[in-house]
Design a protein around this motif. Structure first.
Motif, PDB file in Angstrom:
ATOM      1  N   LEU A  73       9.326  30.236  13.717  1.00  0.00           N
ATOM      2  CA  LEU A  73       9.547  29.664  15.121  1.00  0.00           C
ATOM      3  C   LEU A  73      10.668  28.590  15.181  1.00  0.00           C
ATOM      4  N   ASN A  74      11.415  28.375  16.199  1.00  0.00           N
ATOM      5  CA  ASN A  74      12.433  27.353  16.169  1.00  0.00           C
ATOM      6  C   ASN A  74      11.610  26.056  16.039  1.00  0.00           C
ATOM      7  N   SER A  75      10.569  25.688  16.621  1.00  0.00           N
ATOM      8  CA  SER A  75       9.923  24.397  16.675  1.00  0.00           C
ATOM      9  C   SER A  75       9.299  24.045  15.122  1.00  0.00           C
ATOM     10  N   GLN A  76       9.025  25.133  14.398  1.00  0.00           N
ATOM     11  CA  GLN A  76       8.824  24.948  12.897  1.00  0.00           C
ATOM     12  C   GLN A  76      10.080  24.755  11.922  1.00  0.00           C
ATOM     13  N   LEU A  77      10.998  25.356  12.544  1.00  0.00           N
ATOM     14  CA  LEU A  77      12.142  25.205  11.477  1.00  0.00           C
ATOM     15  C   LEU A  77      12.826  23.632  12.039  1.00  0.00           C
ATOM     16  N   PHE A  78      12.879  23.262  13.183  1.00  0.00           N
ATOM     17  CA  PHE A  78      13.239  21.881  13.528  1.00  0.00           C
ATOM     18  C   PHE A  78      12.537  20.828  12.810  1.00  0.00           C
ATOM     19  N   TYR A  79      11.380  20.967  12.815  1.00  0.00           N
ATOM     20  CA  TYR A  79      10.345  20.333  12.125  1.00  0.00           C
ATOM     21  C   TYR A  79      10.967  20.213  10.346  1.00  0.00           C
ATOM     22  N   PHE A  80      11.176  21.510  10.092  1.00  0.00           N
ATOM     23  CA  PHE A  80      11.424  21.340   8.450  1.00  0.00           C
ATOM     24  C   PHE A  80      12.644  20.652   8.200  1.00  0.00           C
ATOM     25  N   TYR A  81      13.512  20.972   9.289  1.00  0.00           N
ATOM     26  CA  TYR A  81      15.055  20.431   9.081  1.00  0.00           C
ATOM     27  C   TYR A  81      15.380  18.914   9.422  1.00  0.00           C
ATOM     28  N   ASN A  82      14.345  18.349  10.425  1.00  0.00           N
ATOM     29  CA  ASN A  82      14.330  17.251  10.618  1.00  0.00           C
ATOM     30  C   ASN A  82      13.710  16.288   9.664  1.00  0.00           C
ATOM     31  N   LEU A  83      12.619  16.735   9.007  1.00  0.00           N
ATOM     32  CA  LEU A  83      11.914  16.075   7.986  1.00  0.00           C
ATOM     33  C   LEU A  83      12.880  16.027   6.822  1.00  0.00           C
ATOM     34  N   ALA A  84      13.290  17.302   6.330  1.00  0.00           N
ATOM     35  CA  ALA A  84      14.458  17.352   5.188  1.00  0.00           C
ATOM     36  C   ALA A  84      15.490  16.480   5.416  1.00  0.00           C
ATOM     37  N   ALA A  85      16.117  16.098   6.429  1.00  0.00           N
ATOM     38  CA  ALA A  85      17.268  15.253   6.746  1.00  0.00           C
ATOM     39  C   ALA A  85      16.708  13.887   6.527  1.00  0.00           C
ATOM     40  N   LEU A  86      15.602  13.558   6.887  1.00  0.00           N
ATOM     41  CA  LEU A  86      15.075  11.998   6.897  1.00  0.00           C
ATOM     42  C   LEU A  86      14.716  11.716   5.366  1.00  0.00           C
ATOM     43  N   VAL A  87      14.238  12.733   4.626  1.00  0.00           N
ATOM     44  CA  VAL A  87      13.943  12.501   3.335  1.00  0.00           C
ATOM     45  C   VAL A  87      15.268  12.330   2.560  1.00  0.00           C
ATOM     46  N   CYS A  88      16.033  13.263   2.740  1.00  0.00           N
ATOM     47  CA  CYS A  88      17.521  13.280   1.775  1.00  0.00           C
ATOM     48  C   CYS A  88      18.088  11.886   2.357  1.00  0.00           C
ATOM     49  N   ASP A  89      18.143  11.384   3.522  1.00  0.00           N
ATOM     50  CA  ASP A  89      18.885  10.388   3.933  1.00  0.00           C
ATOM     51  C   ASP A  89      18.087   8.960   3.139  1.00  0.00           C
ATOM     52  N   ALA A  90      16.704   9.152   3.316  1.00  0.00           N
ATOM     53  CA  ALA A  90      16.002   7.968   2.579  1.00  0.00           C
ATOM     54  C   ALA A  90      16.407   7.877   0.695  1.00  0.00           C
ATOM     55  N   ASN A 134      19.612   8.722  -0.325  1.00  0.00           N
ATOM     56  CA  ASN A 134      20.900   8.762  -0.175  1.00  0.00           C
ATOM     57  C   ASN A 134      21.511   9.955  -0.621  1.00  0.00           C
ATOM     58  N   LYS A 135      20.940  11.166  -0.422  1.00  0.00           N
ATOM     59  CA  LYS A 135      21.506  12.386  -0.657  1.00  0.00           C
ATOM     60  C   LYS A 135      22.154  12.686   0.642  1.00  0.00           C
ATOM     61  N   LYS A 136      23.296  12.039   0.806  1.00  0.00           N
ATOM     62  CA  LYS A 136      23.882  12.230   2.140  1.00  0.00           C
ATOM     63  C   LYS A 136      24.399  13.396   2.549  1.00  0.00           C
ATOM     64  N   THR A 137      24.982  14.327   1.655  1.00  0.00           N
ATOM     65  CA  THR A 137      25.396  15.566   1.932  1.00  0.00           C
ATOM     66  C   THR A 137      24.464  16.783   2.389  1.00  0.00           C
ATOM     67  N   GLU A 138      23.351  16.713   1.656  1.00  0.00           N
ATOM     68  CA  GLU A 138      22.408  17.330   2.046  1.00  0.00           C
ATOM     69  C   GLU A 138      21.670  16.996   3.545  1.00  0.00           C
ATOM     70  N   ALA A 139      21.443  15.706   3.488  1.00  0.00           N
ATOM     71  CA  ALA A 139      20.943  15.040   4.791  1.00  0.00           C
ATOM     72  C   ALA A 139      21.722  15.529   5.851  1.00  0.00           C
ATOM     73  N   LYS A 140      23.122  15.498   5.990  1.00  0.00           N
ATOM     74  CA  LYS A 140      23.997  15.844   6.973  1.00  0.00           C
ATOM     75  C   LYS A 140      23.814  17.417   7.333  1.00  0.00           C
ATOM     76  N   GLU A 141      23.590  18.210   6.241  1.00  0.00           N
ATOM     77  CA  GLU A 141      23.476  19.803   6.582  1.00  0.00           C
ATOM     78  C   GLU A 141      22.068  19.893   7.075  1.00  0.00           C
ATOM     79  N   TYR A 142      21.103  19.256   6.793  1.00  0.00           N
ATOM     80  CA  TYR A 142      20.053  19.349   7.464  1.00  0.00           C
ATOM     81  C   TYR A 142      19.849  18.890   8.854  1.00  0.00           C
ATOM     82  N   ALA A 143      20.594  17.732   9.074  1.00  0.00           N
ATOM     83  CA  ALA A 143      20.232  17.112  10.294  1.00  0.00           C
ATOM     84  C   ALA A 143      21.203  18.124  11.476  1.00  0.00           C
ATOM     85  N   GLY A 144      22.309  18.650  10.859  1.00  0.00           N
ATOM     86  CA  GLY A 144      23.033  19.549  11.738  1.00  0.00           C
ATOM     87  C   GLY A 144      22.350  20.793  12.216  1.00  0.00           C
ATOM     88  N   SER A 145      21.579  21.393  11.207  1.00  0.00           N
ATOM     89  CA  SER A 145      20.748  22.380  11.466  1.00  0.00           C
ATOM     90  C   SER A 145      19.705  22.115  12.592  1.00  0.00           C
TER      91      SER A 145
END
Length: 215
Positions: free
Chosen positions: A150-167, A169-180
């Protein structure tokens, strides 16, 4: 009384007596465990906070009296994790999601409760502890995202992944996840023509703003 005697959304002496009477008549430990789980979980998530403790107590009875009834027991642990996460009690939420994760090697538990790993990662994100954040990152990195339909499940995953990577300081991965995540949030068409709200991403303004900042 509820239409089903084990799904009451309120609680009083009359309802409690009826519930206990029918619970005693239930055949087999599997049925008794299931009814305790269903009634406990129902009371956990009703608006009336006064009955939440009743729900917690019913689930604790389930854990104490029927520990070998794995499916309802894990369901109860997962519900408590969700309950405490919703109420921002991170330590309690972490405890219950860790318990659920400990059962994920059992094949019939994996599918319905696989997102407990992501919920655990979410609780660890709030700890602001470097070791906990690293564990959250590992949980996300090893999660089988291709199993999310489900898109809602994928959004939850990518949003969470972006926040964790940003915290972390894994900026490149965070940006990729945030874009998705933002790409999924921009989809307004239903994922299924017959079920127009199933899978539809309902991102909050705060989530969108945070993702845009990460980009």
């Amino acid at each position: 009384m509820a239409k089903e005697w084990y799904r009451n959304e309120t609680w009083n002496e009359t309802i409690a007596t009826e519930f206990e009477t029918k619970l005693k008549r239930a055949r087999g430990d599997d049925s008794k465990a299931q009814y305790l789980e269903l009634q406990g979980c129902t009371l956990l998530f009703v608006p009336d906070e006064k009955v939440h403790l009743i729900g917690i107590n019913l689930l604790n009875r389930l854990f104490a009296n029927y520990p070998s009834e794995t499916l309802p027991v894990v369901g109860g642990y997962n519900a408590l994790g969700v309950y405490y996460l919703k109420n921002k009690d991170w330590k309690q939420a972490e405890h219950y999601f860790r318990t659920v994760v400990s059962y994920l090697d059992i094949p019939f538990i994996q599918s319905p409760f696989r997102d407990a790993k992501l919920k655990l990662a979410e609780t660890l994100l709030h700890s602001e502890n470097k070791v906990a954040l690293s564990e959250a990152y590992d949980l996300i990195r090893t999660f089988p995202v291709d199993e999310l339909m489900l898109n809602s499940q994928l959004f939850y995953f990518y949003n969470l992944a972006a926040l964790v990577c940003d915290a972390l300081n894994k900026k490149t991965e965070a940006k990729e996840y945030a874009g998705s995540a933002l790409e999924l949030a921009s989809i307004t068409e239903p994922q299924f023509s017959r079920h127009k709200t199933v899978g539809l991403v309902q991102a909050t303004e705060q989530q969108i703003s945070m993702l845009q900042l990460i980009l």
